[in-house]
Each structure stands twice: as structure tokens, then as C-alpha cells.
Design an enzyme around this catalytic site. Structure first.
Site, PDB file in Angstrom:
ATOM      1  N   SER A 118       0.815  -1.211   0.000  1.00  0.00           N
ATOM      2  CA  SER A 118       0.000   0.000   0.000  1.00  0.00           C
ATOM      3  C   SER A 118       0.848   1.261   0.000  1.00  0.00           C
ATOM      4  O   SER A 118       1.952   1.291   0.565  1.00  0.00           O
ATOM      5  CB  SER A 118      -0.899   0.002   1.240  1.00  0.00           C
ATOM      6  N   TYR A 142      -2.141   0.659  10.023  1.00  0.00           N
ATOM      7  CA  TYR A 142      -2.286  -0.087   8.777  1.00  0.00           C
ATOM      8  C   TYR A 142      -1.030   0.040   7.934  1.00  0.00           C
ATOM      9  O   TYR A 142      -0.489  -0.952   7.438  1.00  0.00           O
ATOM     10  CB  TYR A 142      -3.503   0.410   8.001  1.00  0.00           C
ATOM     11  N   LYS A 146       1.804  -2.993   6.762  1.00  0.00           N
ATOM     12  CA  LYS A 146       2.208  -3.278   5.385  1.00  0.00           C
ATOM     13  C   LYS A 146       3.716  -3.114   5.207  1.00  0.00           C
ATOM     14  O   LYS A 146       4.362  -3.893   4.488  1.00  0.00           O
ATOM     15  CB  LYS A 146       1.450  -2.369   4.417  1.00  0.00           C
TER      16      LYS A 146
END
Length: 336
Positions: A118, A142, A146
Site C-alpha cells: 500500500s 495499517y 504493510k
């Protein structure tokens, strides 16, 4: 026998689209999904193994049973706001899931991985557009999960000869142009589906999270990429790892290089559907950078990939039928 690829999270939005494109490329997608957020009826092009990616033995069994050589890893929690509220969930699902997957790969000798990563790994960039050399400084859990997954792959490439491609995509949008798949999230947090739901009267209004950013109209700007283009990029990444030697590592951005603000998305939805999108301004959402815009030239150079549907209106056109909306004259929305 067709080559098999294990697609973790293949019952989800992007994973299911990737399975369709893999099948069209002559590859047999084997979906491994616990169906916590995915949909079994989206698994149309190969078998479904109902298991959790954190279950090392179950993943290893699927790899052996289906004679898999390559893993395409989508299974993860993927909401920025939720990660701020419940970071433990994200480290458990995303990082522990990567640990279980890579352990199963070591157990079975699988050394080819395509990772769904991402642009959230970059955080708030110092310069735009964002290149792959932009420092990765996540500003939400988040993004950190990643980035940790990317680092784990880099370490496995060095120590165990794993070849991988990490695909750092920007904002996925649209839906299968053939209408076989659509976007379904519960709860729905993505801008374009929410705008379409507001246009269709399925929700009372769209909440615009922040109108005081340092952007021309005060709302966040994002780089939207059609989910069909993301699916095609995963096929290109699969071909790349197939042709790569042990330990080959590649990280690329997937975007169009074109930014659209929240208000511009709303305007596009209104033009494409002919329906008004009621909205209200809210406070900023924690963890959101003002602008994210990709330099995706490396994907073209290394994978031979370029978006075929870079037009935001085309993304809205393909997503709209999934929300019961008709599309106005769309002759100008064809692929480039």
C-alpha cells in the site's frame, strides 16, 4: 495442468478481480480465505480453501495439495481509520498472517510471492509525486503493518531465496467491466462506493472527512486506480517472479499519477449517474495525509504495466451498476 497460484484473500474485492485476470491468463487461482470479510460467491475461477492465513499448517497443506509455486497475498485488514482505533487487530491479522504464510512457504519450498502492499507505507511524503525511493514513514498502524510485511519479504529474499514483488497500490476503485464482480464491504468506508450509495439513496448522505486540508478545494486528494488495472498488474507481477532468479526483489507503485479531490469525486459521480450526492463536511479523520499521488513509471519499466482505465469517470461507470444506478452517456469513458 495449468500453473496454480495460491491467492490468499481471494474472496475479497481486489483478490477476486485478480483471480479472474489470472484465469484469463491461463493460471489456476486457488483461493485461501477465512471469509471473515470475503464472499464465497466471488470465488468463480478455482477452488476455495476455507482457512485462516495465520494457520501455518492449513496454508502448507493448501500449497502441497494444489502443487503451488507462487503465492499472491491479499489477506489483510485494510481500513486506516479502524487501524487507528484497534491497532492490535491489525498487527494480529496482517503481521501474524504474514508470519504464518511465510512459514508455510518455507515448509513447502514455495519461493515466489506477490504482495498486496500500500501507499500507506509512505505516510505523509515530503515531495510529490511519490516514487519508490520516497522514504517510508507510515502515520497509521495499517501502513506500519504493510511496511513490516515488506521488510519480512526482503529478509526472506536475502536469507531463503524468496523472489517477490511488492505492489504498493494507491486507491482501488471501479469494478469488473464485465459486471461479474462488484465492490462489497461491510462496513463500507471507501469514498466512491459511499458516494454512489448516497446518490442511490442507500445512505442519507456522504460524510466528507475534512474540508480544511492544504489542497485547492480543502479536501483530500488521492490517486485512484481501476481495480481491473490492479488485477492486470498482479498478472504482470506473477510473470515477473516466474522469470526471476532466487532472491529477486521488486517494489513498485500502482497508480495513474492523476489526483482527484473528494469534491471532484462527488462531482464525477453526479455527472456519470445524473444523480445528486448529498454530503456534509465532518472533522478530519486521524491518519489521513492531505495528498497522495503516485509516480508509477517504475511499474511500466519493470513489469510492462500501464493502466488501461485511468479515467476516474470510467471507474465510477463500472462501479455504479453494483449500487443499482444507471449510467448516463458513457461513450467518452472507454479505455485509453
Amino acid at each position: 495442468m495449468k500453473p496454480g497460484v495460491l491467492v490468499t484473500g481471494g474472496a475479497g474485492f481486489i483478490g477476486a478481480h485478480a483471480c479472474k485476470w489470472l484465469a484469463e491468463a491461463g493460471v489456476r487461482p486457488i483461493v485461501l480465505d477465512n471469509l471473515s470479510t470475503g464472499h464465497a460467491d466471488a470465488v468463480k475461477w478455482g477452488p476455495l480453501v476455507r482457512a485462516d492465513v495465520r494457520d501455518r499448517d492449513a496454508v502448507a497443506k493448501a500449497l502441497r495439495d494444489h502443487r503451488v509455486q507462487t503465492v499472491m497475498h491479499f489477506a489483510a485488514s485494510a481500513y486506516v481509520g479502524q487501524s487507528m482505533q484497534d491497532p492490535a487487530l491489525y498487527y494480529d491479522n496482517n503481521v501474524a498472517g504474514m508470519i504464518g504464510l511465510l512459514a508455510a512457504c518455507r515448509d513447502t519450498g514455495v519461493r515466489q510471492v506477490v504482495l498486496s502492499s500500500s501507499c500507506a507505507t509512505y505516510g505523509t511524503p515530503d515531495h510529490l509525486p511519490i516514487t519508490e525511493n520516497t522514504p517510508q514513514r507510515p502515520i497509521n498502524p495499517y501502513g506500519w503493518t504493510k511496511l513490516i510485511c515488506e521488510q519480512m519479504l526482503a529478509d526472506h529474499a536475502r536469507a531463503y531465496g524468496v523472489s517477490y514483488v511488492a505492489l504498493r497500490y494507491f486507491n482501488a476503485a471501479g469494478a469488473d467491466p464485465d459486471g461479474m464482480l462488484r465492490e462489497r464491504h461491510d462496513p463500507e468506508t471507501h469514498l466512491i462506493p459511499l458516494a454512489l450509495m448516497a446518490a442511490a439513496g442507500q445512505i442519507e448522505r456522504l460524510d466528507v472527512m475534512g474540508g480544511d486540508y492544504d489542497t485547492p478545494d480543502g479536501t483530500c486528494i488521492r490517486d485512484y486506480i481501476h481495480v481491473a488495472d490492479l488485477a492486470a498488474a498482479h498478472v504482470a507481477a506473477w510473470r515477473h517472479v516466474q522469470a526471476s532468479g532466487p532472491g529477486a526483489a521488486l517494489s513498485v507503485n500502482l497508480g495513474t499519477g492523476q489526483g482527484a479531490s473528494v469534491l471532484e469525486v462527488i462531482e464525477t459521480v453526479q455527472k456519470v449517474t445524473g444523480r445528486r450526492v448529498p454530503y456534509v463536511m465532518r472533522d478530519r479523520r486521524p491518519g489521513d495525509p492531505a495528498i497522495l499521488l503516485a509516480d508509477a513509471s517504475k511499474a511500466q519499466q519493470s513489469l510492462g504495466f500501464a493502466p488501461k482505465w485511468p479515467n476516474l469517470a470510467a471507474m465510477v461507470r463500472d462501479a455504479a451498476p453494483g449500487f443499482g444506478l444507471e449510467v448516463r452517456d458513457a461513450k467518452h469513458l472507454q479505455r485509453t
